[in-house]
Design an enzyme around this catalytic site. Structure first.
Site, PDB file in Angstrom:
ATOM      1  N   ARG A  57       0.840  -1.210   0.000  1.00  0.00           N
ATOM      2  CA  ARG A  57       0.000   0.000   0.000  1.00  0.00           C
ATOM      3  C   ARG A  57       0.871   1.254   0.000  1.00  0.00           C
ATOM      4  O   ARG A  57       0.618   2.211  -0.747  1.00  0.00           O
ATOM      5  CB  ARG A  57      -0.903  -0.041   1.244  1.00  0.00           C
ATOM      6  CG  ARG A  57      -1.712   1.204   1.508  1.00  0.00           C
ATOM      7  CD  ARG A  57      -2.567   0.950   2.751  1.00  0.00           C
ATOM      8  NE  ARG A  57      -3.371   2.091   3.129  1.00  0.00           N
ATOM      9  CZ  ARG A  57      -2.973   3.022   3.984  1.00  0.00           C
ATOM     10  NH1 ARG A  57      -1.758   2.964   4.518  1.00  0.00           N
ATOM     11  NH2 ARG A  57      -3.775   4.021   4.291  1.00  0.00           N
ATOM     12  N   ASP A 109      10.854 -14.281  10.397  1.00  0.00           N
ATOM     13  CA  ASP A 109      12.049 -14.871  11.039  1.00  0.00           C
ATOM     14  C   ASP A 109      12.962 -13.834  11.703  1.00  0.00           C
ATOM     15  O   ASP A 109      13.716 -14.174  12.609  1.00  0.00           O
ATOM     16  CB  ASP A 109      12.871 -15.661  10.013  1.00  0.00           C
ATOM     17  CG  ASP A 109      12.100 -16.830   9.424  1.00  0.00           C
ATOM     18  OD1 ASP A 109      11.115 -17.264  10.052  1.00  0.00           O
ATOM     19  OD2 ASP A 109      12.475 -17.299   8.338  1.00  0.00           O
ATOM     20  N   MET A 159       8.550 -21.075  14.771  1.00  0.00           N
ATOM     21  CA  MET A 159       9.291 -20.932  13.507  1.00  0.00           C
ATOM     22  C   MET A 159      10.503 -20.022  13.669  1.00  0.00           C
ATOM     23  O   MET A 159      10.795 -19.542  14.764  1.00  0.00           O
ATOM     24  CB  MET A 159       8.373 -20.374  12.429  1.00  0.00           C
ATOM     25  CG  MET A 159       7.479 -21.415  11.790  1.00  0.00           C
ATOM     26  SD  MET A 159       6.578 -20.679  10.399  1.00  0.00           S
ATOM     27  CE  MET A 159       5.929 -22.165   9.633  1.00  0.00           C
ATOM     28  N   GLY A 160      11.181 -19.767  12.577  1.00  0.00           N
ATOM     29  CA  GLY A 160      12.336 -18.873  12.602  1.00  0.00           C
ATOM     30  C   GLY A 160      13.492 -19.364  11.743  1.00  0.00           C
ATOM     31  O   GLY A 160      14.533 -18.737  11.679  1.00  0.00           O
ATOM     32  N   GLY A 196       7.118 -15.191  29.447  1.00  0.00           N
ATOM     33  CA  GLY A 196       7.561 -15.726  30.745  1.00  0.00           C
ATOM     34  C   GLY A 196       7.926 -17.199  30.705  1.00  0.00           C
ATOM     35  O   GLY A 196       7.701 -17.928  31.676  1.00  0.00           O
ATOM     36  N   GLU A 255       9.886 -20.680  30.934  1.00  0.00           N
ATOM     37  CA  GLU A 255      10.877 -21.168  31.909  1.00  0.00           C
ATOM     38  C   GLU A 255      12.203 -21.480  31.202  1.00  0.00           C
ATOM     39  O   GLU A 255      13.272 -21.311  31.777  1.00  0.00           O
ATOM     40  CB  GLU A 255      10.357 -22.418  32.627  1.00  0.00           C
ATOM     41  CG  GLU A 255       9.481 -22.119  33.840  1.00  0.00           C
ATOM     42  CD  GLU A 255       8.114 -21.567  33.502  1.00  0.00           C
ATOM     43  OE1 GLU A 255       7.690 -21.709  32.332  1.00  0.00           O
ATOM     44  OE2 GLU A 255       7.461 -20.980  34.396  1.00  0.00           O
ATOM     45  N   HIS A 313       4.322 -27.186  36.573  1.00  0.00           N
ATOM     46  CA  HIS A 313       4.123 -26.672  35.213  1.00  0.00           C
ATOM     47  C   HIS A 313       5.321 -25.846  34.745  1.00  0.00           C
ATOM     48  O   HIS A 313       6.027 -25.232  35.554  1.00  0.00           O
ATOM     49  CB  HIS A 313       2.839 -25.849  35.121  1.00  0.00           C
ATOM     50  CG  HIS A 313       2.932 -24.539  35.831  1.00  0.00           C
ATOM     51  ND1 HIS A 313       2.697 -24.406  37.184  1.00  0.00           N
ATOM     52  CD2 HIS A 313       3.244 -23.310  35.386  1.00  0.00           C
ATOM     53  CE1 HIS A 313       2.858 -23.160  37.530  1.00  0.00           C
ATOM     54  NE2 HIS A 313       3.190 -22.454  36.454  1.00  0.00           N
TER      55      HIS A 313
HETATM   56  O1  F6P Z   1      10.773 -17.952   6.404  1.00  0.00           O
HETATM   57  C1  F6P Z   1       9.521 -17.990   6.991  1.00  0.00           C
HETATM   58  C2  F6P Z   1       9.173 -19.392   7.392  1.00  0.00           C
HETATM   59  O2  F6P Z   1       7.877 -19.378   7.971  1.00  0.00           O
HETATM   60  C3  F6P Z   1      10.158 -20.097   8.336  1.00  0.00           C
HETATM   61  O3  F6P Z   1      10.027 -19.666   9.670  1.00  0.00           O
HETATM   62  C4  F6P Z   1       9.811 -21.553   8.112  1.00  0.00           C
HETATM   63  O4  F6P Z   1      10.906 -22.376   8.412  1.00  0.00           O
HETATM   64  C5  F6P Z   1       9.474 -21.575   6.636  1.00  0.00           C
HETATM   65  O5  F6P Z   1       9.140 -20.249   6.265  1.00  0.00           O
HETATM   66  C6  F6P Z   1       8.341 -22.483   6.260  1.00  0.00           C
HETATM   67  O6  F6P Z   1       8.235 -22.472   4.882  1.00  0.00           O
HETATM   68  P1  F6P Z   1       6.954 -22.961   4.071  1.00  0.00           P
HETATM   69  O7  F6P Z   1       5.867 -21.946   4.262  1.00  0.00           O
HETATM   70  O8  F6P Z   1       7.430 -23.030   2.667  1.00  0.00           O
HETATM   71  O9  F6P Z   1       6.569 -24.273   4.660  1.00  0.00           O
END
Ligand code: F6P
Length: 319
Positions: free
Chosen positions: A21, A127, A169-170, A185, A187, A215
């Site tokens: 946008r 990520d 993810m990441g 928070g 652990e 927990h």
């Molecule tokens: O790069 C973004 C991401 O969501 C990552 O965190 C993850 O490993 C990957 O893409 C998953 O890819 P896809 O959507 O192709 O399964």
């Protein structure tokens, strides 16, 4: 610069729409025309390109995903793919391109710039794995999604006295785990950048159990291991119930936070300004609260590091 093209590529991230946008509206504000390229580099190679006007980006600032669609494209990684893309861009009268995406997408932008096509990158990935910028579009929303999930899990975790392992993810970057773990928070946090000992995590659980605390929330970044492997390890050492939640693609969607919309709007405006100024081969980012632009080659060569202070703080807060 008469016409700017814009595309989103790679994994979508909440806030990409706000960036589209901004690119469209700031271009039109400055008297430029805009072309929207569908489904990233894949759509570019197919010539799937449409004219964008003010109303084509109406009512999208609050929506996750990307209105233009996105894809991961193998053909674009070849020399022939890049040449063909430039040919198509020229055919459609596009003089400059804005690419919104993560590492792989910005590498594509770099290759277009290398071949002489004016291209500017905008970091869009949950990520947050690009070293040159403090934040990328979508990270804040993803962190908030994970924090909400942790809050929900905390209720059931404390009610049942269980260990809940949450895989986030990441890719190879632990930022989502770190930020969400700190804000939620947790652990324990396990990230790929810092070695963690599963035995140490178990010792912590045992000492908690001895004080009557059953927990516990453990956040595991996907690049740091396998949630079920960790669960089995815990099972083999302690008599405590545990459950695994793999949040997966839930983290990629949702209403973008105000922070992500702000970031996306500022990035989009900056990218257009750079093209108008005749700059190319750059990528925008944020340092502190300042919008910056960096040479795209240098930006992609930088190595991302985890924020060790935040990691240590999490450890201190989870004693
Ligand atoms: O790069 C973004 C991401 O969501 C990552 O965190 C993850 O490993 C990957 O893409 C998953 O890819 P896809 O959507 O192709 O399964």
């Amino acid at each position: 610069m008469k016409r700017i093209g814009v595309l989103t590529s790679g994994g979508d991230s909440p806030g990409m729409n706000a960036a589209i946008r901004a690119v469209v509206r700031v271009s039109i504000y400055n008297g430029l025309k805009v072309s929207g390229i569908k489904r990233g580099y894949e759509g570019l190679l197919k010539g799937d390109i449409v004219d964008m006007d003010i109303s084509s980006v109406g009512d999208i600032i609050h929506r996750g995903g990307t209105k233009l669609g996105t894809a991961r494209c193998e053909e674009f990684k070849t020399d022939e793919g890049i040449d063909k893309a430039i040919e198509i861009l020229r055919l459609f009268g596009i003089d400059g391109l804005v690419v919104i995406g993560g590492n792989g997408s910005l590498t594509g932008a770099k290759r277009l710039a290398e071949k002489g096509f004016p291209t500017i990158g905008i970091p869009g990935t949950i990520d947050n794995d690009l070293a040159y910028t403090d934040y990328s579009i979508g990270f804040d929303t993803a962190v908030n999604t994970v924090v909400n999930a942790i809050s929900n899990l905390r209720d059931t975790s404390s009610s049942h006295g269980r260990v809940n392992i949450v895989e986030v993810m990441g890719r190879d970057c632990g930022d989502i785990a770190l930020y969400a773990g700190l804000a939620g928070g947790a652990e324990s946090i396990i990230v790929p950048e810092i070695e963690s000992s599963y035995d140490e995590i178990c010792r912590k659980l045992i000492s908690g159990k001895n004080r009557g605390k059953l927990h516990s929330i453990i956040i595991l970044a996907e690049g740091a291991g396998d949630a079920y492997g960790l669960q089995n390890h815990i099972l083999s050492k302690i008599d405590i119930e545990s459950r695994v939640s793999i949040l997966g693609h839930l983290q990629r969607g949702g209403i973008p936070t105000a922070l992500d919309r702000m970031l996306a709007s500022r990035f989009g405006a900056k990218a257009v300004e750079l093209l108008i100024e005749g700059k190319e081969g750059r990528t925008v980012g944020i340092k502190g609260n300042e919008i910056i632009d960096v040479d795209i080659y240098e930006a992609l060569a930088m190595e991302k590091e985890i924020n060790k202070d935040l990691y240590d703080l999490t450890g201190m807060l989870a004693i």
